[in-house]
Design an enzyme around this catalytic site. Structure first.
Site, PDB file in Angstrom:
ATOM      1  N   HIS A  25      41.307  44.058  47.404  1.00  8.38           N
ATOM      2  CA  HIS A  25      40.441  44.962  46.275  1.00  8.38           C
ATOM      3  C   HIS A  25      41.088  46.365  46.472  1.00  8.38           C
ATOM      4  O   HIS A  25      40.742  47.239  45.725  1.00  8.38           O
ATOM      5  CB  HIS A  25      39.087  45.001  46.910  1.00  8.38           C
ATOM      6  CG  HIS A  25      38.310  43.845  46.561  1.00  8.38           C
ATOM      7  ND1 HIS A  25      37.557  43.141  47.576  1.00  8.38           N
ATOM      8  CD2 HIS A  25      37.900  43.100  45.560  1.00  8.38           C
ATOM      9  CE1 HIS A  25      36.999  42.071  47.214  1.00  8.38           C
ATOM     10  NE2 HIS A  25      37.134  42.128  45.699  1.00  8.38           N
ATOM     11  N   CYS A  69      45.717  43.020  45.090  1.00 14.38           N
ATOM     12  CA  CYS A  69      45.954  42.314  43.844  1.00 14.38           C
ATOM     13  C   CYS A  69      46.827  43.293  42.859  1.00 14.38           C
ATOM     14  O   CYS A  69      46.345  44.352  42.461  1.00 14.38           O
ATOM     15  CB  CYS A  69      44.827  41.851  43.341  1.00 14.38           C
ATOM     16  SG  CYS A  69      44.721  41.387  41.528  1.00 14.38           S
ATOM     17  N   HIS A 120      30.967  48.952  44.954  1.00  4.56           N
ATOM     18  CA  HIS A 120      31.960  47.769  45.005  1.00  4.56           C
ATOM     19  C   HIS A 120      33.461  48.516  45.440  1.00  4.56           C
ATOM     20  O   HIS A 120      33.747  49.377  45.068  1.00  4.56           O
ATOM     21  CB  HIS A 120      32.498  46.988  43.712  1.00  4.56           C
ATOM     22  CG  HIS A 120      33.063  45.644  44.004  1.00  4.56           C
ATOM     23  ND1 HIS A 120      34.515  45.757  44.107  1.00  4.56           N
ATOM     24  CD2 HIS A 120      32.809  44.382  44.153  1.00  4.56           C
ATOM     25  CE1 HIS A 120      34.909  44.473  44.639  1.00  4.56           C
ATOM     26  NE2 HIS A 120      34.020  43.586  44.628  1.00  4.56           N
ATOM     27  N   GLU A 136      36.489  47.723  45.159  1.00  6.77           N
ATOM     28  CA  GLU A 136      37.433  47.923  44.218  1.00  6.77           C
ATOM     29  C   GLU A 136      37.171  49.103  43.372  1.00  6.77           C
ATOM     30  O   GLU A 136      38.157  49.853  42.993  1.00  6.77           O
ATOM     31  CB  GLU A 136      37.682  46.599  43.331  1.00  6.77           C
ATOM     32  CG  GLU A 136      38.730  46.761  42.093  1.00  6.77           C
ATOM     33  CD  GLU A 136      38.612  45.651  41.247  1.00  6.77           C
ATOM     34  OE1 GLU A 136      38.993  45.819  39.854  1.00  6.77           O
ATOM     35  OE2 GLU A 136      38.239  44.446  41.649  1.00  6.77           O
ATOM     36  N   THR A 138      38.258  44.829  37.520  1.00  8.02           N
ATOM     37  CA  THR A 138      39.008  43.656  37.102  1.00  8.02           C
ATOM     38  C   THR A 138      38.357  42.360  36.710  1.00  8.02           C
ATOM     39  O   THR A 138      38.711  41.414  36.146  1.00  8.02           O
ATOM     40  CB  THR A 138      40.185  43.268  37.983  1.00  8.02           C
ATOM     41  OG1 THR A 138      39.734  42.993  39.365  1.00  8.02           O
ATOM     42  CG2 THR A 138      41.210  44.548  38.199  1.00  8.02           C
ATOM     43  N   CYS A 169      41.268  41.169  34.447  1.00 10.09           N
ATOM     44  CA  CYS A 169      42.081  40.104  35.016  1.00 10.09           C
ATOM     45  C   CYS A 169      41.846  38.986  33.789  1.00 10.09           C
ATOM     46  O   CYS A 169      40.534  38.390  33.644  1.00 10.09           O
ATOM     47  CB  CYS A 169      41.832  39.830  36.305  1.00 10.09           C
ATOM     48  SG  CYS A 169      43.007  38.336  36.902  1.00 10.09           S
ATOM     49  N   SER A 219      30.604  38.532  46.818  1.00  4.67           N
ATOM     50  CA  SER A 219      31.687  38.344  45.666  1.00  4.67           C
ATOM     51  C   SER A 219      31.018  38.698  44.431  1.00  4.67           C
ATOM     52  O   SER A 219      30.142  37.924  43.762  1.00  4.67           O
ATOM     53  CB  SER A 219      32.342  37.037  45.544  1.00  4.67           C
ATOM     54  OG  SER A 219      33.023  36.639  44.570  1.00  4.67           O
ATOM     55  N   ASN A 226      32.551  38.692  41.594  1.00  2.86           N
ATOM     56  CA  ASN A 226      32.848  37.993  40.444  1.00  2.86           C
ATOM     57  C   ASN A 226      32.222  36.369  40.440  1.00  2.86           C
ATOM     58  O   ASN A 226      31.842  35.932  39.608  1.00  2.86           O
ATOM     59  CB  ASN A 226      34.575  37.489  40.155  1.00  2.86           C
ATOM     60  CG  ASN A 226      35.003  36.499  41.334  1.00  2.86           C
ATOM     61  OD1 ASN A 226      34.879  35.286  41.469  1.00  2.86           O
ATOM     62  ND2 ASN A 226      35.156  37.144  42.525  1.00  2.86           N
TER      63      ASN A 226
END
Length: 279
Positions: free
Chosen positions: A72, A94, A122, A124, A161, A189, A217, A219
């Site tokens: 992240h 990433c 988050h 990220e 992402t 992404c 998580s 995602n």
């Protein structure tokens, strides 16, 4: 029972890269730290701990030596602290996250107020925000939140992402009415979009959907929500031990998908568990 497994379930490119780098670093170093969990999979993080990778939350907790930067990414301030201490860095950020950080910095330098579609807390998102040096930034988690953005001459739009493209599109439409100039970088992404499309398809074809991945998580949680909106009989689980027989009553087709941080062995264990229940 028929089992439908999403073709892209499990690790994405960035996570595969990060975990490979982390395990290689564990083999080549006699003790190494990870600044935050390398990915959002408690089970994989535990395996890395068994290999000697210690998770720390702050740079000042890192002993002299080497540090792994999680997939992240980290904030610009944390990266400066690491460099100031001359620590050896294994940068597993990433590339898609790095691209979002770079776009945030570019928009900020060029005088745009930055609109970031994502979850404020988050890691990220916190990292991406830190690269918008002007500080004129709005974080929105849903289209409705974008309505509160005050009018600006220039707005720049980017995304976490793992965000939903539909939410990103809706926020973009609202931003058009909030400024004279809108510059958009789609930093979602491709792997995220593919997994979300597959999740929708499977949910339409299944009597029960299992979404496998860490409860922390983003995602995976988003996949679970996408599936639940279509098939209310959706369950978000981390491991096969969490399967419940009563979920399968009257079920002919089970759909299975998994977040981008979910190891294949966890998916295989869930499939085996479903087969045992079916038999």
């Amino acid at each position: 029972m028929n089992i439908l497994l999403a073709r892209s379930a499990g690790f994405c490119f960035g996570v595969k890269r990060a975990t490979r780098m982390a395990f290689e670093a564990a083999e080549s170093h006699d003790g190494i730290c990870s600044l935050g969990p390398i990915i959002h999979s408690p089970q994989l993080v535990k395996k890395l701990e068994e290999k000697g990778v210690v998770v720390v939350d702050r740079v000042n907790e890192i002993p002299e030596g080497a540090v792994i930067i999680r997939s992240h990414g980290v904030t610009s301030g944390e990266l400066k602290e690491i460099n100031d201490r001359h620590l050896e860095v294994v940068d597993a950020t990433c590339p898609f996250v790095k691209s979002a950080q770079d776009h945030a910095a570019l928009l900020s330098r060029e005088g745009y107020a930055v609109v970031l579609v994502g979850e404020r807390e988050h890691p990220e998102v916190q990292g991406i925000l830190s690269y918008a040096e002007s500080g004129d930034v709005f974080v929105v988690g849903a289209a409705a939140e974008a309505e509160a953005i005050s009018r600006r001459k220039r707005l720049g739009l980017i995304a976490q992402t793992t965000q939903s493209f539909e939410t990103f599109r809706q926020v973009a439409a609202i931003c058009l009415d909030k400024c004279q100039e809108l510059r958009i970088f789609n930093t979602i992404c491709d792997a995220t979009s593919v997994r979300q499309d597959e999740a929708q398809e499977i949910a339409h074809r299944s009597d029960l959907v299992l979404v496998i991945g860490g409860f922390n998580s983003a995602n995976t949680s988003r996949l679970a929500q996408i599936c639940a909106d279509i098939q209310p009989r959706t369950q978000h689980i981390e491991t096969a031990e969490q399967l419940r027989k009563e979920w399968f009553e009257g079920v002919e087709t089970v759909g299975i998908t998994a977040g981008a941080s979910t190891p294949r062995w966890l998916i295989d264990e869930v499939i085996l568990g479903v087969q045992k229940i079916s038999n």
